[in-house]
Design an enzyme around this catalytic site. Structure first.
Site, PDB file in Angstrom:
ATOM      1  N   HIS A   2     -41.094 -38.414  82.052  1.00 24.78           N
ATOM      2  CA  HIS A   2     -40.939 -38.928  83.421  1.00 24.78           C
ATOM      3  C   HIS A   2     -41.345 -37.859  84.446  1.00 24.78           C
ATOM      4  O   HIS A   2     -41.972 -38.148  85.452  1.00 24.78           O
ATOM      5  CB  HIS A   2     -39.469 -39.302  83.696  1.00 24.78           C
ATOM      6  N   LYS A  62     -47.460 -43.678  77.046  1.00 30.53           N
ATOM      7  CA  LYS A  62     -46.568 -43.857  75.900  1.00 30.53           C
ATOM      8  C   LYS A  62     -46.312 -45.342  75.688  1.00 30.53           C
ATOM      9  O   LYS A  62     -46.235 -45.828  74.572  1.00 30.53           O
ATOM     10  CB  LYS A  62     -45.238 -43.133  76.187  1.00 30.53           C
ATOM     11  N   SER A  83     -38.932 -39.762  74.580  1.00 31.67           N
ATOM     12  CA  SER A  83     -38.396 -41.076  74.943  1.00 31.67           C
ATOM     13  C   SER A  83     -36.916 -40.900  75.250  1.00 31.67           C
ATOM     14  O   SER A  83     -36.237 -40.075  74.628  1.00 31.67           O
ATOM     15  CB  SER A  83     -38.556 -42.039  73.757  1.00 31.67           C
TER      16      SER A  83
HETATM   17  P1  AMP Z   1     -38.737 -45.761  81.104  1.00 29.91           P
HETATM   18  O1  AMP Z   1     -37.721 -45.000  81.885  1.00 29.91           O
HETATM   19  O2  AMP Z   1     -38.621 -45.629  79.636  1.00 29.91           O
HETATM   20  O3  AMP Z   1     -38.901 -47.177  81.590  1.00 29.91           O
HETATM   21  O4  AMP Z   1     -40.119 -45.041  81.449  1.00 29.91           O
HETATM   22  C1  AMP Z   1     -40.551 -44.893  82.768  1.00 29.91           C
HETATM   23  C2  AMP Z   1     -41.987 -44.440  82.767  1.00 29.91           C
HETATM   24  O5  AMP Z   1     -42.084 -43.201  82.108  1.00 29.91           O
HETATM   25  C3  AMP Z   1     -42.920 -45.410  82.020  1.00 29.91           C
HETATM   26  O6  AMP Z   1     -44.124 -45.539  82.740  1.00 29.91           O
HETATM   27  C4  AMP Z   1     -43.104 -44.732  80.711  1.00 29.91           C
HETATM   28  O7  AMP Z   1     -44.307 -45.073  80.082  1.00 29.91           O
HETATM   29  C5  AMP Z   1     -43.102 -43.276  81.137  1.00 29.91           C
HETATM   30  N1  AMP Z   1     -42.826 -42.419  79.991  1.00 29.91           N
HETATM   31  C6  AMP Z   1     -41.798 -42.505  79.119  1.00 29.91           C
HETATM   32  N2  AMP Z   1     -41.914 -41.596  78.142  1.00 29.91           N
HETATM   33  C7  AMP Z   1     -43.056 -40.916  78.389  1.00 29.91           C
HETATM   34  C8  AMP Z   1     -43.745 -39.852  77.737  1.00 29.91           C
HETATM   35  N3  AMP Z   1     -43.278 -39.285  76.616  1.00 29.91           N
HETATM   36  N4  AMP Z   1     -44.897 -39.407  78.284  1.00 29.91           N
HETATM   37  C9  AMP Z   1     -45.383 -39.956  79.414  1.00 29.91           C
HETATM   38  N5  AMP Z   1     -44.775 -40.955  80.077  1.00 29.91           N
HETATM   39  C10 AMP Z   1     -43.638 -41.442  79.569  1.00 29.91           C
END
Ligand code: AMP
Length: 449
Positions: free
Chosen positions: A184, A296, A332
């Site tokens: 993030h 991701k 993640s």
């Molecule tokens: P989330 O909080 O899981 O909904 O993720 C929010 C954003 O962060 C989304 O656009 C995800 O794709 C991105 N994101 C999550 N993990 C990663 C990662 N390891 N590398 C790059 N972006 C990420």
């Protein structure tokens, strides 16, 4: 009338930089209620932003005495930028004939949606700090403003973002579900580099979780998330309650196409409708210029690009590289729930992807044989329960026909059940390593078409 001493950052990296700055300061001095007292040395400084290399800047600081209120002084600065030929509606971080920033306005601390003084990033910019010192102002003696504003209600978000638009400030948006990690943070950093204002949202979206999924157990730590956002220079965090995001009676959902019914869509019924609905609502409220998503979740990016194009938001979807642990595991929020054994076993995802890539590099071009290479590696790890393994076209992730291929992206999802709760992990990799930075490399930005 009260007179205040204010400091303005002046800069240019286009046209006759020195002439642009001097003529702007001359015009500034002729505005009723403004006198230019002193100007620091103008010094060359390298372009610090993201994107293609740009011409060197010339930067300095002007000390002015003014009877104008801070907002009026800022408006004068914007007028001068426009008069110098700056295109405030253009992409962020483009070369500029003139840049005027209100750094300090007397002793005042201003924190409105459209103006924060002292300028929150003043301390991070040598091309501001040094000229200020030259004029006898020690930035270390100034109290840093609280920069992060937390917005809970949709109407407040609209007001805040509308004020940014009116001022011609570019807005970068990073939607998240919180439990922030370095993945993030990379998105926040990109947004910070490219945009005048950064908005992050933290909202665990119930619409994208199925009834048997981990909505309740999804990790949440708002205080820590806010600390990270502050550190990353976020201006506003939108952290609504479910009832603020979806007020009573909310019933209009975004439907998504057939591609969204495969892979994640096939395993998680209704998932992408939930994602598209929340992102559409956030785009409608905030109308960001740029929105940053992680590769991701490559299928999510493909679905949202389509949604963005179909619904016509004024937003550019920017896809950012995957951030990984040193050993290759994609970061993640759910990784915290992996047992030690599953954490070790989870490396099989990246290993299988890189095995397919190595086969591709060695000349293998048959779609199914490349899939078989990855599947064989996956099969060596009994802790990983495979949901899907696919080889798709780069970009829109359309299905590739069997037979010879010239490029592609391999996508995996697998479940690990050895911890306190089952954890589903996703990963993907281009067959062509030129499309991806190596693990641990500083991520390069790749913009959506
Ligand atoms: P989330 O909080 O899981 O909904 O993720 C929010 C954003 O962060 C989304 O656009 C995800 O794709 C991105 N994101 C999550 N993990 C990663 C990662 N390891 N590398 C790059 N972006 C990420």
């Amino acid at each position: 009338m009260r007179q205040v001493t204010a400091y303005l950052g002046v800069g240019a990296n286009e046209g006759d930089r020195e002439a642009n700055i001097h003529s702007a300061l001359e015009r500034l001095g002729s505005v009723p209620g403004v006198r230019v007292l002193r100007v620091s040395t103008l010094r060359p400084s390298e372009f610090m932003g993201q994107g293609p290399a740009q011409a060197e800047f010339l930067n300095g600081v002007a000390e002015v005495a003014t009877t104008l209120p801070a907002a009026a002084l800022l408006a004068v600065c914007k007028q001068l930028e426009l008069a110098a030929g700056r295109d405030l509606s253009g992409p962020p971080n483009h070369p500029r004939p003139l840049d005027l920033d209100l750094l300090l306005y007397g002793e005042e601390q201003i924190d409105s949606a459209d103006l924060v003084v002292p300028h929150p990033r003043l301390w991070d910019r040598p091309f501001v700090v040094e000229p200020l010192r030259e004029l006898g102002v020690d930035p270390d003696q100034l109290s840093r403003p609280e920069t992060l504003r937390v917005v809970r209600h949709a109407e407040e978000l609209v007001r805040c973002c509308s004020a940014w638009w009116v001022e011609g400030l570019s807005v970068g948006f990073v939607p998240t579900m919180g439990a922030l990690h370095a993945g993030h943070e990379s998105l926040l950093e990109m947004a910070r580099r490219e945009c005048d204002r950064v908005l992050a949202s933290i909202f665990v979206n119930p619409l994208q979780f199925g009834p048997s999924e981990d909505f309740d157990a999804y990790p949440r730590d708002l205080d820590e998330d806010l600390r990270i956002c502050e550190q990353r220079g976020v201006d506003v965090v939108f952290a609504p309650a479910v009832t603020d995001m979806y007020p009573e009676g909310f019933c209009s959902n975004v439907a998504v196409g057939d591609e969204a019914q495969t892979m994640e869509g096939a395993v998680r019924d209704g998932h992408f409708e939930g994602v598209a609905t929340v992102v559409a609502r956030l785009f409608a409220l905030a109308r960001p210029h740029r929105a940053y998503f992680g590769r991701k979740d490559a299928q999510q990016v493909a679905v949202l690009r389509r949604m963005n194009q179909d619904l016509g938001f004024p937003t550019k979807v920017v896809e950012c590289p995957i951030v990984r642990e040193d050993d290759g595991l994609a970061l993640s929020s759910r990784n915290v729930y992996l047992s030690a054994e599953d954490r070790a076993a989870s490396l099989v995802l990246y290993r299988s992807l890189t095995a397919a890539r190595a086969a591709f590099a060695a000349g293998e071009r048959d779609r199914d044989r490349l899939l078989a290479v990855a599947r064989e590696v996956l099969a060596s790890e009994p802790r990983a329960a495979l949901d899907y393994l696919e080889l798709r076209r780069e970009g829109d992730l359309a299905e590739l026909p069997p037979g010879q291929i010239s490029s592609g992206r391999m996508l995996i999802a697998a479940k690990f059940v050895g911890g306190k709760q089952p954890v589903r992990l996703l990963d993907n990799l281009s067959l062509d390593e030129r499309n991806e930075p190596p693990v641990g490399a500083v991520a390069d930005l790749e913009s959506a078409p």
